[in-house]
Design a protein around this motif. Structure first.
Motif, PDB file in Angstrom:
ATOM      1  N   ARG A   1       5.456  20.587  -9.194  1.00  0.00           N
ATOM      2  CA  ARG A   1       5.896  20.706 -10.716  1.00  0.00           C
ATOM      3  C   ARG A   1       5.513  22.053 -11.173  1.00  0.00           C
ATOM      4  O   ARG A   1       6.357  22.387 -11.954  1.00  0.00           O
TER       5      ARG A   1
ATOM      6  N   SER B   1      -1.744  12.112 -16.395  1.00  0.00           N
ATOM      7  CA  SER B   1      -3.007  12.650 -16.260  1.00  0.00           C
ATOM      8  C   SER B   1      -3.470  13.265 -17.572  1.00  0.00           C
ATOM      9  O   SER B   1      -4.643  13.954 -17.723  1.00  0.00           O
TER      10      SER B   1
ATOM     11  N   THR C   1      -3.348   6.518  -9.109  1.00  0.00           N
ATOM     12  CA  THR C   1      -3.635   7.388  -8.032  1.00  0.00           C
ATOM     13  C   THR C   1      -4.917   6.477  -7.487  1.00  0.00           C
ATOM     14  O   THR C   1      -5.713   5.765  -8.122  1.00  0.00           O
TER      15      THR C   1
ATOM     16  N   ASN D   1      -2.642   3.159  -4.204  1.00  0.00           N
ATOM     17  CA  ASN D   1      -3.624   2.598  -3.222  1.00  0.00           C
ATOM     18  C   ASN D   1      -4.840   3.056  -3.622  1.00  0.00           C
ATOM     19  O   ASN D   1      -5.198   3.872  -4.010  1.00  0.00           O
TER      20      ASN D   1
ATOM     21  N   GLY E   1       7.536  -0.934  -0.783  1.00  0.00           N
ATOM     22  CA  GLY E   1       8.129   0.376  -0.682  1.00  0.00           C
ATOM     23  C   GLY E   1       8.315   0.612   0.814  1.00  0.00           C
ATOM     24  O   GLY E   1       9.564   0.965   1.165  1.00  0.00           O
TER      25      GLY E   1
HETATM   26  P1  NDP Z   1       4.411   9.762  -8.809  1.00  0.00           P
HETATM   27  O1  NDP Z   1       3.992  11.251  -8.341  1.00  0.00           O
HETATM   28  O2  NDP Z   1       5.974   9.345  -8.926  1.00  0.00           O
HETATM   29  O3  NDP Z   1       3.550   9.143 -10.197  1.00  0.00           O
HETATM   30  C1  NDP Z   1       2.446   9.507 -10.206  1.00  0.00           C
HETATM   31  C2  NDP Z   1       1.907   9.013 -11.498  1.00  0.00           C
HETATM   32  O4  NDP Z   1       0.335   9.125 -11.688  1.00  0.00           O
HETATM   33  C3  NDP Z   1       2.266  10.153 -12.527  1.00  0.00           C
HETATM   34  O5  NDP Z   1       2.986   9.696 -13.824  1.00  0.00           O
HETATM   35  C4  NDP Z   1       0.809  11.296 -12.894  1.00  0.00           C
HETATM   36  O6  NDP Z   1       0.821  11.902 -13.977  1.00  0.00           O
HETATM   37  C5  NDP Z   1       0.155   9.955 -12.799  1.00  0.00           C
HETATM   38  N1  NDP Z   1      -1.362  10.435 -12.452  1.00  0.00           N
HETATM   39  C6  NDP Z   1      -1.576  11.050 -11.223  1.00  0.00           C
HETATM   40  N2  NDP Z   1      -2.986  11.199 -11.249  1.00  0.00           N
HETATM   41  C7  NDP Z   1      -3.442  10.618 -12.383  1.00  0.00           C
HETATM   42  C8  NDP Z   1      -4.731  10.392 -12.996  1.00  0.00           C
HETATM   43  N3  NDP Z   1      -5.937  11.185 -12.345  1.00  0.00           N
HETATM   44  N4  NDP Z   1      -5.059   9.734 -14.038  1.00  0.00           N
HETATM   45  C9  NDP Z   1      -3.936   9.328 -14.675  1.00  0.00           C
HETATM   46  N5  NDP Z   1      -2.473   9.386 -14.306  1.00  0.00           N
HETATM   47  C10 NDP Z   1      -2.429  10.138 -13.037  1.00  0.00           C
HETATM   48  O7  NDP Z   1       4.024   8.583  -7.818  1.00  0.00           O
HETATM   49  P2  NDP Z   1       4.019   7.351  -7.222  1.00  0.00           P
HETATM   50  O8  NDP Z   1       4.499   6.362  -8.354  1.00  0.00           O
HETATM   51  O9  NDP Z   1       5.090   7.229  -6.038  1.00  0.00           O
HETATM   52  O10 NDP Z   1       2.845   6.682  -6.655  1.00  0.00           O
HETATM   53  C11 NDP Z   1       1.687   6.305  -7.558  1.00  0.00           C
HETATM   54  C12 NDP Z   1       0.612   5.443  -6.543  1.00  0.00           C
HETATM   55  O11 NDP Z   1       1.424   4.353  -5.703  1.00  0.00           O
HETATM   56  C13 NDP Z   1       0.019   6.311  -5.435  1.00  0.00           C
HETATM   57  O12 NDP Z   1      -1.397   5.876  -5.087  1.00  0.00           O
HETATM   58  C14 NDP Z   1       0.767   6.128  -4.260  1.00  0.00           C
HETATM   59  O13 NDP Z   1       0.250   6.246  -2.969  1.00  0.00           O
HETATM   60  C15 NDP Z   1       1.168   4.595  -4.233  1.00  0.00           C
HETATM   61  N6  NDP Z   1       2.194   4.134  -3.733  1.00  0.00           N
HETATM   62  C16 NDP Z   1       3.600   4.546  -3.666  1.00  0.00           C
HETATM   63  C17 NDP Z   1       4.735   4.204  -2.980  1.00  0.00           C
HETATM   64  C18 NDP Z   1       5.885   4.729  -3.523  1.00  0.00           C
HETATM   65  O14 NDP Z   1       6.918   4.287  -2.684  1.00  0.00           O
HETATM   66  N7  NDP Z   1       6.124   5.651  -4.205  1.00  0.00           N
HETATM   67  C19 NDP Z   1       4.461   3.092  -2.080  1.00  0.00           C
HETATM   68  C20 NDP Z   1       3.177   2.521  -1.861  1.00  0.00           C
HETATM   69  C21 NDP Z   1       2.142   3.108  -2.737  1.00  0.00           C
HETATM   70  P3  NDP Z   1       1.152  13.421 -13.953  1.00  0.00           P
HETATM   71  O15 NDP Z   1       2.667  13.674 -13.746  1.00  0.00           O
HETATM   72  O16 NDP Z   1       0.478  13.901 -15.363  1.00  0.00           O
HETATM   73  O17 NDP Z   1       0.237  13.805 -12.767  1.00  0.00           O
END
Ligand code: NDP
Length: 436
Positions: free
Chosen positions: A132, A260, A312, A337, A365
């Motif tokens: 980002r 976050s 996360t 996860n 996914g």
């Molecule tokens: P993205 O990058 O699309 O989104 C992550 C989101 O989580 C963002 O809104 C981010 O906010 C937020 N975030 C990150 N860290 C924190 C925190 N410490 N507290 C609160 N919010 C937080 O990721 P995905 O949606 O793809 O993935 C999310 C989870 O799902 C991960 O654990 C990933 O491993 C799991 N997953 C994803 C798959 C997929 O197909 N995408 C498949 C299987 C599992 P900000 O923008 O402010 O950082």
């Protein structure tokens, strides 16, 4: 020989010191499968073999930023197991990525992929960078430098990466471009591409939708359904927004998303229009009639029937678990996860909450990624309806596998134990019959 949890702890401390996330995932798994171990497993060092990745490729990524300076980042690909198929797992670009996080993710991915029934091995990769903060040009140069190194180790029959946190369909398409340029091939090695660039219909939505399909089975097991349920969701990325979309479509009320910075709370529930806006804007910058943003807060003290942590690892801690358990919440579906800390998991289980583990609930996914590879290999795209039906079938199969080897206790299923026991049975059988 690892026979007890103490043996396992000392093995981890010796062979993988300072890797807390990896220890956490392996110890939780061992607790679920330890009663299934027999003397042959122990004699053949099965636990050591299952928890140790086949290899970890560690490499540097050097690229040039917009000001002309050379920049260096660290990257890894953890190829955990190829026992039942080619390595498969996402790529995460995030400043906190390190070997411990990727080892835990690759280990969990192996069990997850077995549960899908699709003959895929397990892997995970990534780089310690925040995309980002990069301009479009910088993102392109980073992806090119990353793939120029990674392409040596991947391929449709060896290792098939996809996206994860920080790596969306656009970035996968850029990675695919470099892969094609340096290898001369386009063969389904990378999944999660834009549909117009060879991706599958429904891949973007698959993880979030799959979580809700799994949730429907869990509610059904407990003689309940989604209609009118208040669902608190964390995250505002791929998994969170698509889980929210499907929950809304099936009659639930989505009362939160988060990032976050903080939590967006909508006591009456987000409308489909509100939700669409959250996909294109930062939550903290949105102005919605029925929702307010609370800086520095998580969603877990909000009264809800169902909690879906979709951001996360270890995002929901002991204090959050206490707050959640004091309200009406009865079910937690892990979209992310390992989103619960050990203490939070224990607290919620003791408080009688049902937990749908990430390795089962968020497997949609990777399942559709498997279908994308099949479409690339045969050159025949599937319709959105066809993919969605296949996704629903896979989630039904995963749910069935999670309950196959366990019984209800206190009227509830321990799906986490069921998922690990089911994957362990298949994985250990193959390892034991193959020999060393
Ligand atoms: P993205 O990058 O699309 O989104 C992550 C989101 O989580 C963002 O809104 C981010 O906010 C937020 N975030 C990150 N860290 C924190 C925190 N410490 N507290 C609160 N919010 C937080 O990721 P995905 O949606 O793809 O993935 C999310 C989870 O799902 C991960 O654990 C990933 O491993 C799991 N997953 C994803 C798959 C997929 O197909 N995408 C498949 C299987 C599992 P900000 O923008 O402010 O950082």
């Amino acid at each position: 020989m690892i026979r007890t949890v103490w043996d396992l702890r000392s093995f981890l401390e010796h062979h993988a010191p300072d890797q807390p996330e990896y220890h956490q995932a392996v110890l939780a798994w061992f607790d679920h499968i330890k009663d299934d171990l027999d003397d042959d497993h122990l004699k053949d060092g099965l636990i050591e073999r299952m928890i140790t990745p086949d290899r970890i490729i560690s490499f540097k990524v050097v690229w040039r930023d917009d000001r002309g300076r050379a920049r260096l980042n660290r990257a890894w690909r953890v190829q955990h197991s190829q026992t039942i198929g080619p390595y498969k797992g996402g790529l995460r670009f995030h400043p906190h990525v390190n070997a411990s996080v990727l080892k835990f993710l690759a280990f969990e991915q192996t069990a997850k992929n077995i549960l899908t029934g699709l003959f895929l091995g397990g892997a995970k990769g990534g780089m310690d960078i925040d995309p980002r903060e990069l301009s479009m040009g910088e993102q392109e140069r980073v992806c090119t430098a990353f793939m120029t190194e990674l392409h040596k180790y991947i391929g449709q029959y060896t290792d098939i990466p996809a996206g994860d946190i920080g790596v969306d369909a656009g970035m996968i398409s850029t990675l695919q471009k470099t892969f094609s340029q340096v290898t001369g091939r386009f063969d389904g090695t990378l999944t999660g591409k834009w549909v117009c660039a060879g991706g599958s219909q429904g891949r973007d939505e698959a993880t979030g939708y799959g979580c809700v399909y799994f949730l429907r089975h869990v509610l059904d097991d407990h003689h309940d359904d989604l209609e009118g349920k208040a669902v608190a969701i964390s995250g505002a990325g791929n998994v969170a927004t698509h889980a929210a979309e499907k929950a809304l479509a099936l009659g639930a009320k989505v009362i939160s998303l988060s990032n976050s910075v903080g939590t967006l709370h909508s006591p009456k529930g987000l409308s489909p229009e509100d939700l669409e806006r959250t996909k294109h804007n930062r939550l903290e910058q949105l102005e919605l009639k029925n929702a307010t943003f609370h800086k520095g807060q998580t969603p877990w003290s909000l009264p809800c029937d169902i909690a879906m942590p979709c951001a996360t690892q270890n995002e929901l801690d002991h204090e959050d678990a206490k707050a959640l358990s004091q309200g009406p919440c009865r079910v937690i579906v892990e979209g992310a996860n390992m989103p619960l800390t050990d203490q939070a998991t224990e607290y919620c289980k003791d408080a009688g909450l049902v937990i749908a583990p990430g390795k089962a609930a968020n497997a949609g996914g990777v399942a559709v990624s498997g279908l994308e590879r099949a479409q690339n290999t045969t050159g025949k795209p599937w319709s959105r309806q066809h993919v969605d039906q296949a996704l629903q079938d896979v989630m039904t199969e995963i749910h069935e596998r999670c309950t196959r080897h366990i019984h209800r206790s206190g009227g509830r299923y321990d799906y986490s134990r069921g998922a690990d026991r089911s994957a362990f049975r298949q994985w250990s059988t193959v390892l034991m019959t193959q020999g060393v």
